[in-house]
Scaffold this motif. Structure first.
Motif, mmCIF file in Angstrom:
data_model
loop_
_atom_site.group_PDB
_atom_site.id
_atom_site.type_symbol
_atom_site.label_atom_id
_atom_site.label_comp_id
_atom_site.label_asym_id
_atom_site.label_seq_id
_atom_site.Cartn_x
_atom_site.Cartn_y
_atom_site.Cartn_z
ATOM 1 N N ASP A 34 2.400 9.548 -1.717
ATOM 2 C CA ASP A 34 2.893 8.959 -2.728
ATOM 3 C C ASP A 34 4.107 7.740 -2.235
ATOM 4 O OD1 ASP A 34 3.471 7.492 -5.310
ATOM 5 O OD2 ASP A 34 3.327 9.490 -6.418
ATOM 6 N N MET A 35 3.905 6.546 -2.439
ATOM 7 C CA MET A 35 4.446 5.227 -2.095
ATOM 8 C C MET A 35 5.689 5.182 -2.998
ATOM 9 S SD MET A 35 3.418 4.555 0.983
ATOM 10 C CE MET A 35 3.809 3.015 1.555
ATOM 11 N N ALA A 36 5.605 5.714 -4.086
ATOM 12 C CA ALA A 36 6.593 5.703 -5.222
ATOM 13 C C ALA A 36 7.863 6.521 -4.838
ATOM 14 C CB ALA A 36 6.139 5.911 -6.365
ATOM 15 N N ALA A 68 1.323 -0.953 -1.659
ATOM 16 C CA ALA A 68 0.279 0.257 -1.729
ATOM 17 C C ALA A 68 0.847 1.080 -2.531
ATOM 18 C CB ALA A 68 -0.120 0.550 -0.557
ATOM 19 N N SER A 69 0.175 1.831 -3.470
ATOM 20 C CA SER A 69 0.471 3.161 -4.443
ATOM 21 C C SER A 69 0.591 4.401 -3.466
ATOM 22 C CB SER A 69 -0.562 3.134 -5.484
ATOM 23 O OG SER A 69 -0.751 1.758 -6.033
ATOM 24 N N THR A 95 -3.624 0.665 -5.343
ATOM 25 C CA THR A 95 -4.282 0.289 -4.002
ATOM 26 C C THR A 95 -3.686 1.369 -2.743
ATOM 27 O OG1 THR A 95 -2.482 -1.153 -3.282
ATOM 28 C CG2 THR A 95 -4.437 -1.774 -4.419
ATOM 29 N N ALA A 96 -4.504 1.611 -1.771
ATOM 30 C CA ALA A 96 -3.991 2.566 -0.941
ATOM 31 C C ALA A 96 -4.157 1.933 0.699
ATOM 32 C CB ALA A 96 -5.015 3.694 -0.874
ATOM 33 N N ALA A 149 -8.355 -3.118 3.048
ATOM 34 C CA ALA A 149 -8.273 -1.771 3.639
ATOM 35 C C ALA A 149 -8.199 -0.602 2.475
ATOM 36 C CB ALA A 149 -6.879 -1.807 4.338
ATOM 37 N N SER A 150 -7.844 -0.843 1.311
ATOM 38 C CA SER A 150 -7.926 -0.042 0.237
ATOM 39 C C SER A 150 -9.239 0.186 -0.264
ATOM 40 C CB SER A 150 -7.058 -0.502 -1.009
ATOM 41 O OG SER A 150 -7.168 0.416 -1.906
#
Length: 351
Positions: free
Chosen positions: A162-164, A147-148, A118-119, A87-88
């Motif tokens: 931003d997944m962080a 994912a990032s 990855t996204a 998907a990324s």
């Protein structure tokens, strides 16, 4: 007009298939069913071969080769049933490329091109947004685990998260195909940045064309396995492949695959040239390839008989992947409806 890849592209396709067969053999796909782990080796291989960077501009660390190498890679991914976050590659990267702000592109595209990030994309569910902060739950999300960055929709606009951030929670969900991880993502007043473009159709068409090639690759590998088995398995003193019923079954599978391949080839050409009939071509490729892979997975399982229902057989790997790909980006019936609506409206292909 004849649509086919050049000799150079066919050589690249062969190299990709051979490389992924080594990095992601079917035995690795079988282990993924138990572990649910992504095949990091296969993902890094795609980075080393420049596939992750092929759809990204040279201004942002890509190689600018366009979508055709990615279509070839998608077919090789389908052939190997590799457990990687497609998907990324198929959807999120072209979406950031086409709709992201210069700052978003500069931050994320180089990382996506190198494979260090990855996204995921989850635009089906509308979230609440206030003062550039997102709140809500989206589920299921393909490729969201680990994912990032995530691309979501709120107030009829696309947002990048931003997944962080600490205000993001990810919960893994059970998937019929562990090689295509699903998760639930919860945003609790999470900071987000608005994407400058909202023309998501191009990226969606890009994604379904790539998925069509992956489906064709998987269906072709399933057919090859069934042909090999029919030449070895004996019943009533002769190989089962000598019986007309098996021959017809295999011929029907091959026919559906080649019909899907014709649609996918035209869609790849439309994608690579920016043709105006890309939505029509993508819908046809999506519908035909979904039908071909589901049919191939079901019928090749029957060719294997009782053995096909065992874990030791490869049949369940293709069946799992066929069902997972059929469910992503909307069912085939939805894409047939899109195709019918455009044809009724008078749209036609240009060649």
């Amino acid at each position: 007009m004849e649509f086919d890849f050049s000799e150079d592209y066919r050589l690249l396709a062969d190299q990709l298939r051979r490389a992924l067969e080594e990095a992601a053999p079917l035995e690795a796909a079988r282990k993924t069913v138990d572990t649910g782990q992504i095949n990091v080796t296969a993902w890094e291989l795609l980075g080393e071969m420049g596939i992750l960077a092929s759809g990204i501009s040279t201004d942002f660390g890509g190689n600018g080769l366009g979508p055709l190498p990615l279509c070839l890679a998608a077919e090789a991914i389908g052939w190997s049933v590799a457990a990687i976050p497609t998907a990324s590659l198929y959807h999120a990267t072209p979406l950031i490329q086409s709709c992201g702000s210069p700052e978003q592109q500069d931050r994320w595209l180089p990382a996506l091109a190198s494979g260090s990030a990855t996204a995921c994309v989850a635009t089906d569910s509308a979230l609440a947004v206030e003062d550039d902060h997102i709140t809500g739950v989206i589920s299921p999300v393909s490729g969201g685990t680990g994912a990032s960055v995530a691309i979501v929709r709120a107030n009829n606009q696309l947002w990048l998260v931003d997944m962080a951030e600490n205000a993001v929670e990810q919960e893994a969900l059970e998937s019929r195909d562990p090689g295509r991880q699903l998760c639930r993502i919860t945003f609790r007043n999470t900071p987000a940045t608005r994407m400058t473009g909202d023309d998501a159709d191009l990226a969606l068409n890009h994604a379904v064309v790539c998925v069509a090639f992956e489906q064709i690759g998987g269906a072709s590998r399933a057919l090859n396995g069934a042909i090999d088995y029919s030449r070895e398995r004996r019943a009533f003193g002769q190989t089962i492949g000598s019986y007309q019923a098996i021959k017809h079954k295999l011929a029907d599978i091959w026919t559906k695959i080649e019909i899907a391949r014709a649609h996918a080839m035209y869609a790849a050409w439309s994608l690579g040239t920016g043709a105006v009939d890309l939505p029509l071509a993508a819908a046809a490729a999506r519908a035909s390839a979904t039908e071909a892979y589901l049919f191939a997975a079901q019928e090749t399982l029957q060719v294997h008989g009782g053995y096909g229902f065992t874990f030791e057989s490869d049949s369940h790997l293709f069946y799992r992947r066929a069902r997972a790909l059929a469910a992503c980006y909307g069912p085939a019936v939805e894409w047939r409806s899109r195709l019918a609506a455009r044809l009724i409206a008078g749209e036609t292909t240009k060649h």
